[in-house]
Design a protein around this motif. Structure first.
Motif, PDB file in Angstrom:
ATOM      1  N   PRO A  93       0.810  -1.232   0.000  1.00 32.20           N
ATOM      2  CA  PRO A  93       0.000   0.000   0.000  1.00 32.20           C
ATOM      3  C   PRO A  93       0.835   1.271   0.000  1.00 32.20           C
ATOM      4  O   PRO A  93       0.405   2.301  -0.527  1.00 32.20           O
ATOM      5  N   ILE A  94       2.039   1.208   0.566  1.00 35.70           N
ATOM      6  CA  ILE A  94       2.908   2.384   0.609  1.00 35.70           C
ATOM      7  C   ILE A  94       3.436   2.715  -0.784  1.00 35.70           C
ATOM      8  O   ILE A  94       3.588   3.885  -1.144  1.00 35.70           O
ATOM      9  N   ARG A  95       3.683   1.680  -1.583  1.00 32.93           N
ATOM     10  CA  ARG A  95       4.248   1.909  -2.915  1.00 32.93           C
ATOM     11  C   ARG A  95       3.268   2.569  -3.873  1.00 32.93           C
ATOM     12  O   ARG A  95       3.667   3.003  -4.954  1.00 32.93           O
ATOM     13  N   ARG A  96       2.007   2.651  -3.499  1.00 31.17           N
ATOM     14  CA  ARG A  96       1.075   3.421  -4.323  1.00 31.17           C
ATOM     15  C   ARG A  96       1.467   4.896  -4.362  1.00 31.17           C
ATOM     16  O   ARG A  96       1.127   5.607  -5.302  1.00 31.17           O
ATOM     17  N   ASN A  97       2.161   5.343  -3.334  1.00 30.49           N
ATOM     18  CA  ASN A  97       2.549   6.751  -3.249  1.00 30.49           C
ATOM     19  C   ASN A  97       3.991   7.002  -3.645  1.00 30.49           C
ATOM     20  O   ASN A  97       4.480   8.126  -3.538  1.00 30.49           O
ATOM     21  N   MET A  98       4.701   5.958  -4.093  1.00 28.90           N
ATOM     22  CA  MET A  98       6.079   6.131  -4.566  1.00 28.90           C
ATOM     23  C   MET A  98       6.263   5.283  -5.819  1.00 28.90           C
ATOM     24  O   MET A  98       6.016   4.083  -5.818  1.00 28.90           O
ATOM     25  N   GLN A  99       6.656   5.918  -6.892  1.00 28.99           N
ATOM     26  CA  GLN A  99       6.845   5.229  -8.163  1.00 28.99           C
ATOM     27  C   GLN A  99       8.182   5.644  -8.769  1.00 28.99           C
ATOM     28  O   GLN A  99       8.785   6.640  -8.360  1.00 28.99           O
ATOM     29  N   ILE A 100       8.638   4.862  -9.760  1.00 26.06           N
ATOM     30  CA  ILE A 100       9.955   5.118 -10.354  1.00 26.06           C
ATOM     31  C   ILE A 100       9.846   5.177 -11.875  1.00 26.06           C
ATOM     32  O   ILE A 100       9.037   4.467 -12.485  1.00 26.06           O
ATOM     33  N   VAL A 101      10.664   6.037 -12.459  1.00 24.94           N
ATOM     34  CA  VAL A 101      10.861   6.095 -13.905  1.00 24.94           C
ATOM     35  C   VAL A 101      12.311   5.712 -14.158  1.00 24.94           C
ATOM     36  O   VAL A 101      13.228   6.353 -13.638  1.00 24.94           O
ATOM     37  N   PHE A 102      12.515   4.660 -14.962  1.00 25.19           N
ATOM     38  CA  PHE A 102      13.851   4.113 -15.159  1.00 25.19           C
ATOM     39  C   PHE A 102      14.595   4.835 -16.277  1.00 25.19           C
ATOM     40  O   PHE A 102      14.023   5.586 -17.071  1.00 25.19           O
ATOM     41  N   GLN A 103      15.890   4.543 -16.346  1.00 25.61           N
ATOM     42  CA  GLN A 103      16.761   5.200 -17.314  1.00 25.61           C
ATOM     43  C   GLN A 103      16.433   4.815 -18.752  1.00 25.61           C
ATOM     44  O   GLN A 103      16.346   5.672 -19.628  1.00 25.61           O
ATOM     45  N   ASP A 104      16.260   3.528 -18.997  1.00 25.20           N
ATOM     46  CA  ASP A 104      16.068   3.044 -20.368  1.00 25.20           C
ATOM     47  C   ASP A 104      14.580   2.812 -20.626  1.00 25.20           C
ATOM     48  O   ASP A 104      14.003   1.841 -20.120  1.00 25.20           O
ATOM     49  N   PRO A 105      13.940   3.666 -21.401  1.00 24.34           N
ATOM     50  CA  PRO A 105      12.489   3.541 -21.598  1.00 24.34           C
ATOM     51  C   PRO A 105      12.089   2.348 -22.452  1.00 24.34           C
ATOM     52  O   PRO A 105      10.912   1.982 -22.466  1.00 24.34           O
ATOM     53  N   PHE A 106      13.040   1.742 -23.164  1.00 18.98           N
ATOM     54  CA  PHE A 106      12.693   0.566 -23.959  1.00 18.98           C
ATOM     55  C   PHE A 106      12.769  -0.701 -23.107  1.00 18.98           C
ATOM     56  O   PHE A 106      11.862  -1.538 -23.137  1.00 18.98           O
ATOM     57  N   ALA A 107      13.825  -0.825 -22.315  1.00 19.46           N
ATOM     58  CA  ALA A 107      13.994  -2.013 -21.485  1.00 19.46           C
ATOM     59  C   ALA A 107      12.952  -2.090 -20.373  1.00 19.46           C
ATOM     60  O   ALA A 107      12.642  -3.180 -19.883  1.00 19.46           O
ATOM     61  N   HIS A 155       7.507  -0.615 -29.488  1.00 20.79           N
ATOM     62  CA  HIS A 155       8.461  -0.494 -30.590  1.00 20.79           C
ATOM     63  C   HIS A 155       7.998   0.495 -31.660  1.00 20.79           C
ATOM     64  O   HIS A 155       8.794   0.883 -32.527  1.00 20.79           O
ATOM     65  N   GLU A 156       6.746   0.921 -31.592  1.00 22.78           N
ATOM     66  CA  GLU A 156       6.222   1.862 -32.585  1.00 22.78           C
ATOM     67  C   GLU A 156       6.509   3.314 -32.215  1.00 22.78           C
ATOM     68  O   GLU A 156       6.089   4.227 -32.933  1.00 22.78           O
ATOM     69  N   PHE A 157       7.220   3.535 -31.128  1.00 23.17           N
ATOM     70  CA  PHE A 157       7.470   4.894 -30.645  1.00 23.17           C
ATOM     71  C   PHE A 157       8.961   5.196 -30.622  1.00 23.17           C
ATOM     72  O   PHE A 157       9.805   4.303 -30.573  1.00 23.17           O
ATOM     73  N   SER A 158       9.267   6.493 -30.615  1.00 26.40           N
ATOM     74  CA  SER A 158      10.646   6.945 -30.448  1.00 26.40           C
ATOM     75  C   SER A 158      11.050   6.815 -28.977  1.00 26.40           C
ATOM     76  O   SER A 158      10.212   6.553 -28.099  1.00 26.40           O
ATOM     77  N   GLY A 159      12.339   7.020 -28.705  1.00 24.61           N
ATOM     78  CA  GLY A 159      12.819   6.935 -27.324  1.00 24.61           C
ATOM     79  C   GLY A 159      12.134   7.929 -26.406  1.00 24.61           C
ATOM     80  O   GLY A 159      11.751   7.593 -25.275  1.00 24.61           O
ATOM     81  N   GLY A 160      11.965   9.166 -26.870  1.00 18.56           N
ATOM     82  CA  GLY A 160      11.300  10.169 -26.057  1.00 18.56           C
ATOM     83  C   GLY A 160       9.847   9.821 -25.782  1.00 18.56           C
ATOM     84  O   GLY A 160       9.339  10.021 -24.669  1.00 18.56           O
ATOM     85  N   GLN A 161       9.165   9.294 -26.784  1.00 18.00           N
ATOM     86  CA  GLN A 161       7.771   8.892 -26.596  1.00 18.00           C
ATOM     87  C   GLN A 161       7.659   7.717 -25.633  1.00 18.00           C
ATOM     88  O   GLN A 161       6.737   7.652 -24.817  1.00 18.00           O
ATOM     89  N   ARG A 162       8.601   6.791 -25.713  1.00 24.79           N
ATOM     90  CA  ARG A 162       8.584   5.659 -24.781  1.00 24.79           C
ATOM     91  C   ARG A 162       8.796   6.136 -23.344  1.00 24.79           C
ATOM     92  O   ARG A 162       8.182   5.605 -22.412  1.00 24.79           O
ATOM     93  N   GLN A 163       9.639   7.142 -23.170  1.00 26.69           N
ATOM     94  CA  GLN A 163       9.813   7.658 -21.812  1.00 26.69           C
ATOM     95  C   GLN A 163       8.546   8.354 -21.325  1.00 26.69           C
ATOM     96  O   GLN A 163       8.224   8.304 -20.139  1.00 26.69           O
ATOM     97  N   ARG A 164       7.814   8.974 -22.222  1.00 28.85           N
ATOM     98  CA  ARG A 164       6.522   9.561 -21.848  1.00 28.85           C
ATOM     99  C   ARG A 164       5.549   8.466 -21.387  1.00 28.85           C
ATOM    100  O   ARG A 164       4.773   8.660 -20.448  1.00 28.85           O
ATOM    101  N   GLU A 182      18.094   8.775 -13.713  1.00 24.21           N
ATOM    102  CA  GLU A 182      18.700   9.131 -15.008  1.00 24.21           C
ATOM    103  C   GLU A 182      17.650   9.095 -16.120  1.00 24.21           C
ATOM    104  O   GLU A 182      17.842   8.423 -17.154  1.00 24.21           O
ATOM    105  N   PRO A 183      16.539   9.820 -15.985  1.00 18.16           N
ATOM    106  CA  PRO A 183      15.415   9.637 -16.910  1.00 18.16           C
ATOM    107  C   PRO A 183      15.638  10.159 -18.321  1.00 18.16           C
ATOM    108  O   PRO A 183      14.848   9.849 -19.206  1.00 18.16           O
ATOM    109  N   VAL A 184      16.693  10.939 -18.547  1.00 24.36           N
ATOM    110  CA  VAL A 184      16.919  11.461 -19.902  1.00 24.36           C
ATOM    111  C   VAL A 184      18.278  11.080 -20.461  1.00 24.36           C
ATOM    112  O   VAL A 184      18.580  11.408 -21.615  1.00 24.36           O
ATOM    113  N   SER A 185      19.096  10.382 -19.710  1.00 17.91           N
ATOM    114  CA  SER A 185      20.466  10.110 -20.167  1.00 17.91           C
ATOM    115  C   SER A 185      20.510   9.160 -21.358  1.00 17.91           C
ATOM    116  O   SER A 185      21.491   9.147 -22.109  1.00 17.91           O
ATOM    117  N   ALA A 186      19.465   8.343 -21.557  1.00 15.31           N
ATOM    118  CA  ALA A 186      19.442   7.409 -22.689  1.00 15.31           C
ATOM    119  C   ALA A 186      18.795   8.021 -23.928  1.00 15.31           C
ATOM    120  O   ALA A 186      18.667   7.340 -24.951  1.00 15.31           O
TER     121      ALA A 186
END
Length: 264
Positions: A93-107, A155-164, A182-186
Motif C-alpha cells: 500500500p505504501i508503494r502506491r505513493n512512490m513510483q519510479i521512472v527508469f533510465q532506459d524507456p525501452f527495457a 516499438h512503434e514509438f521513439s525513445g522520447g515517446q517511450r519515456q513519456r 537518469e530519466p533522460v540520459s538514454a
C-alpha cells in the motif's frame, strides 16, 4: 505543507554495505560500502537532485527509499511511517505513493503489451481493476500523447515517446513521490529538453515530489529545488540549487545538515 509529517521522505544515517568475494569463489570477502551514512529529506512538491559520478551510490539510495533494497542500518521514513523493516506485503500500500521512472524507456516497457495495458498495469496490480478508457486517455494526455497511442506497442514509438509512456505509467496511481533514475540520459540531446520540460510541468500541475538522479549538472539545475552531491557513498555537498551552483563547498567537506528548508 498541510500534513502531519515533517517531510514526505526522510533518510536518516542510512548505511548499505554488501559482501563482495575477492579472487574467485574461495577468495577473501570484503565489505562494499555502497552507501555510507547518508541522510537526506524531501518535502512534498519538492525536487531534490542527487548527483555524482557513476558508482557513487545514487541508484542504491533510490532503491533503498523504494525499499527494493534493505539498509544495513539507519532509518527510512515515508509519510511519517518508518518503512525500514517492512516486508513486501506491508510495503504494497505504501508503494502506491512512490513510483519510479527508469533510465532506459525501452527495457522498462513490456514489448508484448499495448500502451493502454502498460499504463493501466499499476491499477491492476494495486487496485485489482483495469483502467477505464477515460483514465488511459487522461494519463496519455498528461504526458503529451494521443488517445490512439493506447492501441500501439512500445516499438512503434521513439525513445522520447517511450519515456513519456513510462512517466504515464508511474502517474497512474497518483503518487506523491517520483524517483527519476537518469530519466533522460538514454535519450537524444534534442529530446532531453522536451522530457525535462514535461517533468517540470507535471511537478507544478500535480504537486509531485521528485528524487531526480543524474550526473548531468545542467539537467539537475533545470529540475531541482535542492541539490545533494554524492561521492563514494556519502553526501559531500547539499543545499539550495542556486547556492550549490554559485558557491560550491570546498573539496573534502562532508555536509551533515540535509534537512529541507522549513515550508513557508
Amino acid at each position: 505543507m498541510g500534513s502531519s509529517y515533517e517531510a514526505l521522505v526522510r533518510v536518516e544515517d542510512v548505511v548499505a554495505h554488501y559482501p563482495v568475494r575477492m579472487d574467485g569463489a574461495l577468495g577473501r570477502v570484503r565489505r562494499l560500502r555502497a552507501v555510507d551514512g547518508v541522510s537526506l529529506a524531501i518535502s512534498e512538491g519538492e525536487a531534490l537532485g542527487l548527483v555524482g559520478e557513476s558508482g557513487c551510490g545514487k541508484s542504491t539510495i533510490a532503491k533503498l527509499i523504494l525499499r527494493l533494497l534493505t539498509p544495513s542500518s539507519g532509518r527510512i521514513v515515508f509519510m511519517g511511517e518508518d518503512i525500514t523493516g517492512l516486508g513486501r506485503r506491508d510495503m504494497r500500500p505504501i508503494r502506491r505513493n512512490m513510483q519510479i521512472v527508469f533510465q532506459d524507456p525501452f527495457a522498462s516497457l513490456n514489448p508484448g503489451m499495448r500502451v493502454g495495458e502498460i499504463v493501466s498495469e499499476p491499477l491492476v496490480v494495486h487496485n485489482r481493476r483495469q483502467a477505464s478508457p477515460g483514465e488511459i486517455t487522461e494519463l496519455l494526455d498528461l504526458v503529451g500523447l494521443h488517445p490512439g497511442d493506447a492501441r500501439k506497442y512500445p516499438h512503434e514509438f521513439s525513445g522520447g515517446q517511450r519515456q513519456r509512456i513510462s512517466i504515464a505509467r508511474a502517474l497512474a496511481l497518483r503518487p506523491k513521490l517520483l524517483v527519476l533514475d537518469e530519466p533522460v540520459s538514454a535519450l537524444d540531446v534534442s529530446i532531453q529538453a522536451q522530457i525535462i520540460n514535461l517533468l517540470i510541468e507535471l511537478k507544478q500541475k500535480l504537486g509531485l515530489a521528485y528524487l531526480f538522479i543524474a550526473h548531468d549538472l545542467s539537467v539537475v539545475r533545470h529540475v531541482s529545488d535542492r541539490v545533494a552531491v554524492m561521492y563514494m557513498g556519502r553526501i559531500v555537498e547539499h543545499g539550495l540549487r542556486d547556492e550549490v551552483f554559485s558557491q560550491p563547498d570546498p573539496p573534502g567537506v562532508v555536509i551533515t545538515n540535509t534537512r529541507p528548508p522549513d515550508p513557508k
